[in-house]
Design a protein around this motif. Structure first.
Motif, mmCIF file in Angstrom:
data_model
loop_
_atom_site.group_PDB
_atom_site.id
_atom_site.type_symbol
_atom_site.label_atom_id
_atom_site.label_comp_id
_atom_site.label_asym_id
_atom_site.label_seq_id
_atom_site.Cartn_x
_atom_site.Cartn_y
_atom_site.Cartn_z
ATOM 1 N N PRO A 94 0.799 -1.236 0.000
ATOM 2 C CA PRO A 94 0.000 0.000 0.000
ATOM 3 C C PRO A 94 0.828 1.281 0.000
ATOM 4 O O PRO A 94 0.410 2.279 -0.576
ATOM 5 C CB PRO A 94 -0.827 -0.125 1.292
ATOM 6 N N SER A 95 2.009 1.268 0.643
ATOM 7 C CA SER A 95 2.772 2.510 0.767
ATOM 8 C C SER A 95 4.199 2.392 0.235
ATOM 9 O O SER A 95 5.039 3.242 0.530
ATOM 10 C CB SER A 95 2.810 2.957 2.240
ATOM 11 N N ILE A 96 4.488 1.351 -0.566
ATOM 12 C CA ILE A 96 5.814 1.208 -1.165
ATOM 13 C C ILE A 96 5.658 0.976 -2.662
ATOM 14 O O ILE A 96 4.981 0.039 -3.077
ATOM 15 C CB ILE A 96 6.611 0.039 -0.555
ATOM 16 N N ASP A 97 6.285 1.832 -3.442
ATOM 17 C CA ASP A 97 6.238 1.732 -4.897
ATOM 18 C C ASP A 97 7.524 1.065 -5.391
ATOM 19 O O ASP A 97 8.594 1.667 -5.346
ATOM 20 C CB ASP A 97 6.088 3.142 -5.496
ATOM 21 N N PHE A 98 7.405 -0.192 -5.827
ATOM 22 C CA PHE A 98 8.552 -0.943 -6.340
ATOM 23 C C PHE A 98 8.660 -0.856 -7.865
ATOM 24 O O PHE A 98 9.479 -1.552 -8.461
ATOM 25 C CB PHE A 98 8.425 -2.423 -5.955
ATOM 26 N N SER A 99 7.870 -0.032 -8.491
ATOM 27 C CA SER A 99 7.796 -0.039 -9.953
ATOM 28 C C SER A 99 9.095 0.430 -10.603
ATOM 29 O O SER A 99 9.827 1.272 -10.074
ATOM 30 C CB SER A 99 6.646 0.851 -10.439
#
Length: 249
Positions: free
Chosen positions: A63-68
């Motif tokens: 929900p609060s970590i963008d691994f993109s």
């Protein structure tokens, strides 16, 4: 597909059937761009992760970590983090209050992967979290889709001042019918049974693995107490700081 990657994919899809229908991977060109930005050869597992989920992790997204891959490349192009051949940002934390972004520590390779650590964007010390990214993904998926879904959970810590918590814990959990769904490192233990699940992590992969924080989840307090009692009776592990959710009467 190589061993560790197939093990992780099998675990994730068992926990969230059909999740792969929503995954979108990065292209070979994008993976090459990430490697160029890192200034270091990418771990084999991270290459697999990017090619499978580099654009969209589907229901497994944090929900609060963008691994993109796009976020990773954008941060690199914008110079948001000091260049380093040792630490490379792979997960951007979107929380505004005290974010601790996710980095690889290439100085500590392990099991076709590398150590995962966290750091504030303004600098300061790194806080080591997992021996590998695949440990983090497996632990996180079990937390979200089994521990959080259980009727009763117990959180606490296990200590073994002279040894290794994971080594002490494994035989007694197997004797109780638990099976590791995936072979984690010495700083992370994962155990499943049809009615229960237990996950642990050490305080830091950089330290001796003599203290683990655990989460044990199942249908009711009595069965959780039974498992904890067996652990205490049959191992030298010391149990501390128990917290029950929901609270016990």
């Amino acid at each position: 597909m190589p061993g560790i990657e197939s093990d992780i994919e099998r675990l994730l899809l068992r926990l969230v059937p059909g999740a792969d229908l929503h995954w979108r991977g990065a292209s070979d060109e994008e993976v090459a761009q990430v490697e160029a930005s890192a200034g270091h050869p990418l771990p084999r597992f991270y290459r697999w992760f990017l090619t499978r989920m580099g654009h969209d992790m589907g229901p497994l997204a944090y929900p609060s970590i963008d691994f993109s891959v796009q976020r990773v490349l954008d941060c690199s192009r914008e110079g948001l983090f000091p260049p380093s051949t040792r630490h490379f940002m792979i997960g951007f934390v979107t929380e505004e209050a005290m974010p601790l972004h996710i980095f690889y520590d290439f100085a500590h390779p392990a099991r076709d992967d590398a150590r995962v650590t966290r750091r504030h964007p303004l600098g300061g010390p790194f806080h080591d979290r997992f021996e590998t990214l695949h440990d983090m993904l497996a632990w996180g998926a079990l937390l979200r889709f089994r521990v959080h879904e259980a009727a009763q959970t117990c959180t606490g810590s296990l200590h073994d001042e002279l040894g290794d918590v994971a080594v002490r814990l494994d035989p007694v959990m197997r004797s109780l019918g638990f099976v590791p769904p995936y072979t984690a490192g010495s700083h992370c233990s994962l155990f499943e049974r049809e009615d229960m699940v237990m996950i642990t992590t050490s305080s830091s992969p950089a330290e001796a693995p003599s203290r683990h924080v655990f989460r044990l989840a199942g249908p009711d307090p009595a069965i959780l107490r039974s498992v904890l009692g067996t652990i205490i009776d049959e191992t030298p592990l010391r149990l501390e700081q128990l917290e029950w959710r929901p609270p016990l009467p």
